[in-house]
Design a protein around this motif. Structure first.
Motif, PDB file in Angstrom:
ATOM      1  N   TYR A  12       4.744  -5.139   1.203  1.00  0.00           N
ATOM      2  CA  TYR A  12       4.560  -3.925   0.997  1.00  0.00           C
ATOM      3  C   TYR A  12       3.278  -3.653   0.712  1.00  0.00           C
ATOM      4  CZ  TYR A  12       4.072   0.308  -1.047  1.00  0.00           C
ATOM      5  OH  TYR A  12       3.666   2.051  -1.379  1.00  0.00           O
ATOM      6  N   ASN A  16       0.898  -1.910   3.608  1.00  0.00           N
ATOM      7  CA  ASN A  16      -0.117  -0.578   2.522  1.00  0.00           C
ATOM      8  C   ASN A  16      -1.329  -0.806   3.201  1.00  0.00           C
ATOM      9  OD1 ASN A  16      -1.656   0.582   0.143  1.00  0.00           O
ATOM     10  ND2 ASN A  16      -0.448   1.646   1.233  1.00  0.00           N
ATOM     11  N   MET A  24       5.480  -0.786   5.327  1.00  0.00           N
ATOM     12  CA  MET A  24       6.001  -0.756   3.895  1.00  0.00           C
ATOM     13  C   MET A  24       7.717  -0.304   4.024  1.00  0.00           C
ATOM     14  SD  MET A  24       3.064   1.432   3.245  1.00  0.00           S
ATOM     15  CE  MET A  24       2.407   2.301   4.314  1.00  0.00           C
TER      16      MET A  24
END
Length: 108
Positions: A12, A16, A24
């Motif tokens: 994640y 990002n 994500m």
């Protein structure tokens, strides 16, 4: 620092950093819930909209500085910077994992 994080959380955070919305979203279980800025977002369709409006539109990138286990939740502290008022802002992201995916994320 992402190499020290559990794999789903690292995925994640790394997505990002690239502002990769699909990356994500892929870190979340289909039934995952995100609590952010007073809102509740549940399931991939709502999470996709949240990623677009809360992250991609404002180019908000979270940079982890430290993490710890809080009774089975992974609490990650860091700064989020982007094109929004008050940037950068310090946040704690609390991830709950299940079967290698994020099932809950609370941002405070």
């Amino acid at each position: 620092m992402t190499h020290d994080l559990p794999p789903a959380v690292a995925a994640y955070v790394e997505a990002n950093a690239r502002l990769d919305g699909e990356g994500m979203l892929a870190a979340f279980a289909p039934h995952a819930v995100v609590l952010d800025d007073g809102g509740r977002h549940e399931g991939h369709e709502q999470l996709k909209a949240w990623i677009r409006t809360a992250i991609l539109d404002s180019r908000a990138i979270f940079r982890p500085e430290a993490w710890r286990d809080e009774d089975g939740r992974i609490a990650v502290d860091g700064l989020t910077s982007g094109d929004f008022n008050g940037s950068p802002i310090r946040f704690t992201f609390r991830f709950q994992l299940e079967d290698g995916a994020i099932v809950a994320l609370a941002i405070a």
